[in-house]
Motif scaffolding. Structure first.
Motif, PDB file in Angstrom:
ATOM      1  N   SER A 267      45.116  53.073  40.029  1.00  0.00           N
ATOM      2  CA  SER A 267      43.835  53.414  39.402  1.00  0.00           C
ATOM      3  C   SER A 267      43.271  54.649  40.090  1.00  0.00           C
ATOM      4  CB  SER A 267      42.857  52.240  39.519  1.00  0.00           C
ATOM      5  OG  SER A 267      43.355  51.097  38.851  1.00  0.00           O
ATOM      6  N   GLY A 268      43.107  55.733  39.333  1.00  0.00           N
ATOM      7  CA  GLY A 268      42.549  56.950  39.911  1.00  0.00           C
ATOM      8  C   GLY A 268      41.120  56.758  40.382  1.00  0.00           C
ATOM      9  N   ALA A 269      40.410  55.844  39.734  1.00  0.00           N
ATOM     10  CA  ALA A 269      39.065  55.417  40.152  1.00  0.00           C
ATOM     11  C   ALA A 269      38.899  53.992  39.660  1.00  0.00           C
ATOM     12  CB  ALA A 269      37.992  56.327  39.569  1.00  0.00           C
ATOM     13  N   GLU A 270      38.088  53.210  40.386  1.00  0.00           N
ATOM     14  CA  GLU A 270      37.971  51.791  40.044  1.00  0.00           C
ATOM     15  C   GLU A 270      36.857  51.491  39.036  1.00  0.00           C
ATOM     16  OE1 GLU A 270      39.183  48.895  43.380  1.00  0.00           O
ATOM     17  OE2 GLU A 270      38.132  50.516  44.423  1.00  0.00           O
ATOM     18  N   PHE A 271      35.822  52.311  39.008  1.00  0.00           N
ATOM     19  CA  PHE A 271      34.689  52.083  38.101  1.00  0.00           C
ATOM     20  C   PHE A 271      34.095  50.683  38.301  1.00  0.00           C
ATOM     21  CE2 PHE A 271      37.401  55.201  35.876  1.00  0.00           C
ATOM     22  CZ  PHE A 271      36.494  56.237  35.772  1.00  0.00           C
ATOM     23  N   ASP A 272      34.096  50.233  39.538  1.00  0.00           N
ATOM     24  CA  ASP A 272      33.624  48.889  39.864  1.00  0.00           C
ATOM     25  C   ASP A 272      32.704  48.983  41.069  1.00  0.00           C
ATOM     26  OD1 ASP A 272      33.496  46.173  39.468  1.00  0.00           O
ATOM     27  OD2 ASP A 272      35.260  45.720  40.682  1.00  0.00           O
TER      28      ASP A 272
ATOM     29  N   ILE B 262      44.440  48.312  48.757  1.00  0.00           N
ATOM     30  CA  ILE B 262      43.950  49.691  48.716  1.00  0.00           C
ATOM     31  C   ILE B 262      42.442  49.747  48.517  1.00  0.00           C
ATOM     32  CG2 ILE B 262      44.028  51.842  47.380  1.00  0.00           C
ATOM     33  CD1 ILE B 262      46.960  51.174  46.714  1.00  0.00           C
ATOM     34  N   SER B 263      41.888  48.813  47.753  1.00  0.00           N
ATOM     35  CA  SER B 263      40.486  48.864  47.347  1.00  0.00           C
ATOM     36  C   SER B 263      39.526  48.493  48.473  1.00  0.00           C
ATOM     37  CB  SER B 263      40.258  47.900  46.178  1.00  0.00           C
ATOM     38  OG  SER B 263      38.883  47.742  45.920  1.00  0.00           O
TER      39      SER B 263
ATOM     40  N   THR C 239      36.057  55.998  44.152  1.00  0.00           N
ATOM     41  CA  THR C 239      35.893  56.978  43.084  1.00  0.00           C
ATOM     42  C   THR C 239      37.095  57.916  43.069  1.00  0.00           C
ATOM     43  OG1 THR C 239      34.708  58.505  44.524  1.00  0.00           O
ATOM     44  CG2 THR C 239      33.387  56.870  43.342  1.00  0.00           C
ATOM     45  N   ILE C 240      37.067  58.899  42.192  1.00  0.00           N
ATOM     46  CA  ILE C 240      38.187  59.815  42.063  1.00  0.00           C
ATOM     47  C   ILE C 240      38.439  60.575  43.364  1.00  0.00           C
ATOM     48  CG2 ILE C 240      36.689  61.581  41.057  1.00  0.00           C
ATOM     49  CD1 ILE C 240      40.505  61.053  40.533  1.00  0.00           C
TER      50      ILE C 240
ATOM     51  N   VAL D  50      48.538  57.950  36.806  1.00  0.00           N
ATOM     52  CA  VAL D  50      47.117  57.763  37.093  1.00  0.00           C
ATOM     53  C   VAL D  50      46.442  56.974  35.973  1.00  0.00           C
ATOM     54  CG1 VAL D  50      44.966  58.874  37.761  1.00  0.00           C
ATOM     55  CG2 VAL D  50      47.152  59.969  38.314  1.00  0.00           C
ATOM     56  N   SER D  51      46.117  55.723  36.254  1.00  0.00           N
ATOM     57  CA  SER D  51      45.389  54.878  35.314  1.00  0.00           C
ATOM     58  C   SER D  51      43.949  54.737  35.809  1.00  0.00           C
ATOM     59  CB  SER D  51      46.092  53.517  35.184  1.00  0.00           C
ATOM     60  OG  SER D  51      45.491  52.740  34.174  1.00  0.00           O
ATOM     61  N   ALA D  52      43.292  53.635  35.477  1.00  0.00           N
ATOM     62  CA  ALA D  52      41.881  53.484  35.857  1.00  0.00           C
ATOM     63  C   ALA D  52      41.485  52.017  35.851  1.00  0.00           C
ATOM     64  CB  ALA D  52      40.983  54.259  34.887  1.00  0.00           C
ATOM     65  N   GLY D  53      40.500  51.685  36.694  1.00  0.00           N
ATOM     66  CA  GLY D  53      39.809  50.414  36.556  1.00  0.00           C
ATOM     67  C   GLY D  53      40.426  49.206  37.231  1.00  0.00           C
ATOM     68  N   VAL D  54      39.726  48.078  37.020  1.00  0.00           N
ATOM     69  CA  VAL D  54      40.079  46.781  37.584  1.00  0.00           C
ATOM     70  C   VAL D  54      39.985  45.750  36.471  1.00  0.00           C
ATOM     71  CG1 VAL D  54      39.533  45.070  39.358  1.00  0.00           C
ATOM     72  CG2 VAL D  54      39.055  47.483  39.783  1.00  0.00           C
TER      73      VAL D  54
END
Length: 648
Positions: A227-232, A183-184, A237-238, A257-261
């Motif tokens: 992950s709702g957004a990866e912050f990476d 997905i990323s 993003t959202i 909906v979680s977050a991150g990597v």
């Protein structure tokens, strides 16, 4: 009937054909270790059963791996092995006995399989691209046949989970696992139908959902975790997170909906929020997703405040909240809240004690809960005694309070003596530190337990050995703690020098320039607190690294904060004197004077061994706990107090 305390959280909700009794679900939690055949142990079943005993609507086993090629470590349930079925059936039965639902998470490690110290199969790992992994492992790009085969494996695993009587499947497509790797945009560099546009990057995940649905049938609930957004760097993003949710809307029954990597240490503290980020920091992701989908939405991320959880549901930010660490800290928090006893809830302080022990010692652990990991032995309340004993507890820190409460709960007559004017020991210093608020709350909860269990508390009373010997006690628990180390250097008696007790006031009486002598865990957390107050903080540590006594996840979180702060850290620097200007140190750059209005001592603690020895032979049974034995963590003191009290 509507719950008068938390009416929205207490409402039931239907997911697929299954009804969850309230809106608080247990987020996925992995087993710390498996048996030699990689199946769940009875200890693991007891842990999960205890999570729901106190009111959670469900509990979820994290990391059920769907194929040998997808294994990343030894903590995963092998869902490709039919012999996992008996322990999974035991798990679902145990959960159902408490009127709750059982959930199983399905995963595949993808490019991270066989890279973290466990080789599930020989050969390279698989993922979206041909590449060399961060652990030096060779990764090959999955071809169409492999993608279809893995999708079929997810379906077969789902079939096994359903056969075990488990009520819902959680498909993990976030945090860096295989589906997230496709997905990323940061991880998927393909140019065929499995990469490029979001439609292509979602193709594998949608295929997996299709195969799972074929395996379990309509109505059986599928939870989709991402992950709702990866912050990476380079991650989505959202805005794209919303599009991902829209792509699965109607195909799954719950969007989680979680977050991150996980692979980015700085982002780990967002995925699993540290104490240095606001509680509920990831809720905005679920709230945005919910605006665009019809499928129920779940949120999570370090939540422990029941009022905040109630507001999340009441305001429509999410339909469900999920918790993990809070259910370790206090498995009965839901029942307490719904019964109007929120003031008895022990709230998670996000200290990562649980994560550290899970990853290193391969055990469940908690700073505040001495029973966690020992649920088989602690399946009932502390056993009442046939003959009440007279018990004296010396010291009102966390260990002493736990010992006193547990002994009294068992029926003993208990008196606790504390030399200062308040209980809590070193936790007294946490009261005004925002990110330590739940540490202070723990003290208040323990004070209420002391009152409720009938412990006689004596403040401002420093006992001596002779006095205790004359009390005719049957048992004495010595919890006299530790004292600050005061370096023997010139000028240490200067008015510039202050101890940690300066933090007991809401506005510490400190000048603008503060030098902290000692760069361990305590010194670093104090530096972060004072930086937040706008002080110019310099931390001096004689070792070649700072906070070496902290858990590595907690240190990553502190490092993330410090990089964005004005805190200055000097390692390999030894204090030699204090003068009118500040602290004189020998540093790698020679002798340096660090200008300071105040010098705060955080050079460590020394167990009060001599004081503890004074109470030897003052009763037929004498127990030393916590810092009276060795400088230890809160978790050690609480555990010592609990189990010594059980021995009386």
């Amino acid at each position: 009937m509507e719950n008068k305390f938390y009416p929205n959280l207490a409402k039931s909700i239907q997911i697929g054909d299954v009804t969850f009794k309230n809106r608080i679900l247990g987020a996925p939690m992995s087993n710390p270790e498996m048996d030699t055949e990689s199946h769940m142990r009875r200890e693991d079943v007891a842990f999960h059963a205890n999570r729901v005993k106190g009111g959670l609507s469900s509990t979820c086993i994290g990391l059920g791996v769907v194929s040998p090629e997808g294994r990343t470590h030894t903590k995963e349930v092998t869902l490709y092995d039919v012999m996992s079925l008996p322990s999974l059936k035991e798990f679902s039965n145990a959960v159902h006995r408490h009127g709750a639902l059982a959930v199983m998470e399905l995963t595949h490690g993808g490019k991270y399989a066989n890279a973290r110290g466990h080789a599930g199969v020989s050969g390279s790992s698989m993922g979206p691209n041909d590449e060399v992994g961060s652990h030096g492992n060779m990764i090959h790009a999955m071809n169409d046949e492999e993608i279809l085969a893995v999708a079929e494996e997810f379906g077969e695993a789902a079939k096994l989970v359903k056969e075990a009587g488990i009520d819902m499947i959680l498909l993990h497509a976030g945090h860096g696992w295989l589906l997230h790797q496709f997905i990323s945009p940061a991880m998927n560099k393909r140019t065929d139908k499995w990469g490029g546009s979001l439609e292509n990057r979602m193709r594998f995940t949608l295929l997996v959902i299709e195969k799972i649905r074929e395996a379990v049938g309509q109505g059986y609930p599928i939870e989709f975790r991402y992950s709702g957004a990866e912050f990476d760097d380079g991650g989505y993003t959202i805005e794209e997170g919303v599009e991902i949710a829209k792509a699965v809307d109607g195909k799954v029954d719950l969007i989680h909906v979680s977050a991150g990597v996980h692979e980015n240490p700085e982002v780990f503290g967002i995925t699993h929020p540290s104490m240095f980020v606001p509680e509920g920091c990831n809720v905005f992701l679920a709230a945005e997703v919910k605006k665009h989908v019809k499928t129920p939405v779940a949120t999570l991320g370090g939540l422990s405040d029941m009022d905040m959880m109630e507001d999340i549901i009441a305001s429509g930010k999410a339909d469900i909240v999920e918790v993990a660490r809070q259910s370790i800290c206090d498995p009965y928090f839901v029942e307490k809240a719904f019964s109007g006893k929120s003031d008895e809830i022990v709230s998670c302080c996000r200290c990562f004690t649980c994560f550290y022990n899970y990853l290193t010692n391969r055990t469940y652990a908690c700073a505040f809960n001495p029973e966690v990991g020992n649920e088989l032995a602690c399946q009932s309340a502390p056993v009442a005694v046939e003959s009440a004993k007279k018990v004296i507890v010396i010291g009102g820190g966390p260990g002493g309070m736990e010992a006193a409460c547990t002994a009294a709960q068992r029926g003993h007559t208990v008196s606790l003596y504390e030399k200062s004017s308040s209980l809590g020991g070193q936790l007294r210093f946490e009261e005004h530190i925002p990110f330590k608020k739940n540490m202070h709350k723990f003290v208040k909860v323990m004070e209420k337990r002391l009152e409720d269990t009938g412990v006689e508390v004596h403040l401002n009373h420093a006992l001596c050995g002779k006095e205790v010997a004359n009390m005719d006690a049957d048992a004495v628990i010595v919890a006299v703690g530790a004292s600050p180390i005061v370096p023997s250097i010139e000028g240490i008696d200067s008015s510039k020098v202050v101890g940690l007790d300066v933090l007991t006031k809401a506005n510490p009486e400190l000048g603008e320039n503060v030098v902290i002598l000692g760069g361990g865990l305590v010194g670093t957390e104090v530096a972060i607190y004072l930086d937040g107050l706008g002080k110019n903080v310099t931390m001096i540590e004689m070792n070649d690294d700072w906070a070496t006594d902290s858990y590595f996840m907690h240190k990553n979180a502190m490092a993330t904060y410090i990089r964005k702060s004005n805190i200055k850290i000097h390692t390999s620097s030894k204090a030699i004197a204090i003068n009118d200007e500040g602290l004189v140190c020998d540093t790698p750059d020679g002798q340096v004077v660090f200008s300071a209005d105040h010098i705060l001592l955080a050079a460590g603690m020394r167990p009060n061994i001599a004081l503890a020895k004074e109470f030897e032979n003052t009763a037929p049974r004498v127990f030393e706990i916590g810092d009276a034995i060795r400088t230890a963590r809160v978790s050690d003191a609480v555990s010592d107090g609990y189990y010594r009290a059980l021995a009386i």
